[in-house]
Design a protein around this motif. Structure first.
Motif, PDB file in Angstrom:
ATOM      1  N   GLU A  85      -1.405  10.430   3.480  1.00 63.15           N
ATOM      2  CA  GLU A  85       0.018  10.148   3.601  1.00 63.15           C
ATOM      3  C   GLU A  85       0.747  11.421   4.024  1.00 63.15           C
ATOM      4  O   GLU A  85       0.367  12.528   3.618  1.00 63.15           O
ATOM      5  N   HIS A 246       1.650   2.486   4.140  1.00 62.11           N
ATOM      6  CA  HIS A 246       1.169   3.763   4.692  1.00 62.11           C
ATOM      7  C   HIS A 246       2.232   4.385   5.575  1.00 62.11           C
ATOM      8  O   HIS A 246       2.846   3.697   6.400  1.00 62.11           O
ATOM      9  N   HIS A 319       3.882   3.351   0.112  1.00 65.45           N
ATOM     10  CA  HIS A 319       3.987   4.738   0.579  1.00 65.45           C
ATOM     11  C   HIS A 319       4.990   4.751   1.730  1.00 65.45           C
ATOM     12  O   HIS A 319       4.630   4.511   2.873  1.00 65.45           O
TER      13      HIS A 319
END
Length: 324
Positions: A85, A246, A319
């Motif tokens: 990330e 992501h 995320h």
């Protein structure tokens, strides 16, 4: 193919022995690993036609195996660790352009970007995920933010530089986005949307974009931003709902960037370039960190580049680039 795959697997094992320590190996045991190099590309189906249609003398492949390369894949299956990330950066605009070709007539080296999204636990493709990409143009400008992004094209400044030392003491706090590519989100300053787009993954987890090779700007190496969204739906307004599983960036090997810098309009940039090793965002872990596999004709990069990568994500987590 079997011999090539075995050779790639052995090279990956040797690379592990040279570049990873005991602590890293313990961490790696938590998930299945990536099989490095061209064999992995062929096994997943990404770029298989490319490898078969051009000899090594005709193409230059700029790629780096993840330090976590291993030989745990069986029966042609290739599994990947969770892709790193990174920060979202200040220039993200929510997915509203569902399209494959994002060039909008921008100048630059033609580039085809092929990404595959898989569940990093099961290795199964993630279907109908929305994949965003966005990046600067050949001279470092972002659409939607041309007045605030730090492009570097054109003619160097003329005239006599000042010779006197600055006087006085600054009292205001510095403003603007730091050169490292982090910082909070900024609102768009214009309505342009070139080099931005979203695609839904097919049943095998693939998306493909037509774009141009990115340029560079102050403080950052050459890169492409990406997000993967799941759980939403395609509407007349774009992809809505769900969550972002992501947020990452895709990176380019120095060999390819140096080759691009010899081609106009990249060659007209007056901005000092940050290398991959100098970049403060690239995590330094190869394919797992977003380093693309690149294929192009050696000495003729202006004819076009194909970039490929598999993104390992956890569809159940969020995320969004702010949780780092």
């Amino acid at each position: 193919m079997t011999e090539d795959f075995s050779e790639a697997r052995n090279e990956a094992r040797n690379d592990d022995a040279r570049h990873t320590g005991p602590a890293h190996k313990r961490d790696m045991s938590r998930r299945r690993m990536i099989v490095a190099g061209g064999a992995a590309v062929a096994a997943t189906g990404i770029g298989a036609g490319i490898a078969a249609s051009a000899s090594a003398s005709e193409t230059s492949s700029s790629s780096a195996a993840s330090p976590s390369a291993s030989s745990t894949a069986t029966s042609g299956e290739v599994c990947y660790r969770l892709t790193s990330e990174t920060t979202e950066g200040p220039y993200y605009i929510d997915a509203d352009k569902i399209r494959k070709d994002i060039t909008e007539s921008k100048e630059g080296i033609p580039m085809t970007l092929r990404l595959k999204v898989i569940d990093s636990d099961t290795c199964k493709p993630v279907r109908k995920a929305a994949v965003d990409i966005w990046h600067c143009d050949a001279l470092g400008l972002y659409s939607g933010y041309e007045s605030s992004s730090t492009g570097g094209g054109g003619t160097p400044p003329t005239g006599t530089p000042p010779t006197d030392a600055p006087t006085g003491t600054p009292t205001d706090a510095p403003t603007g986005t730091p050169p490292g590519g982090g910082g909070g989100h900024q609102e768009p300053t214009d309505d342009k949307r070139y080099l931005r787009g979203t695609q839904l993954t097919d049943q095998h987890g693939f998306v493909e974009f037509r774009t141009v090779f990115p340029g560079w700007y102050r403080g950052r190496c050459v890169h492409i931003h990406t997000k993967v969204h799941v759980g939403g739906a395609l509407t007349d307004s774009g992809y809505e709902g769900g969550h972002t599983c992501h947020t990452g960036q895709l990176f380019f090997a120095e060999e390819a960037v140096l080759a691009s810098a010899e081609v106009a309009p990249y060659s007209t940039s007056t901005t000092e370039r940050t290398t991959l090793d100098e970049d403060t965002i690239y995590p330094g872990n190869g394919a797992q960190g977003g380093l693309l596999t690149l294929k192009y004709k050696k000495g003729r990069i202006e004819k076009g580049v194909i970039g490929t990568l598999t993104l390992g994500v956890d569809p159940d987590t969020t995320h969004d680039g702010t949780d780092l």
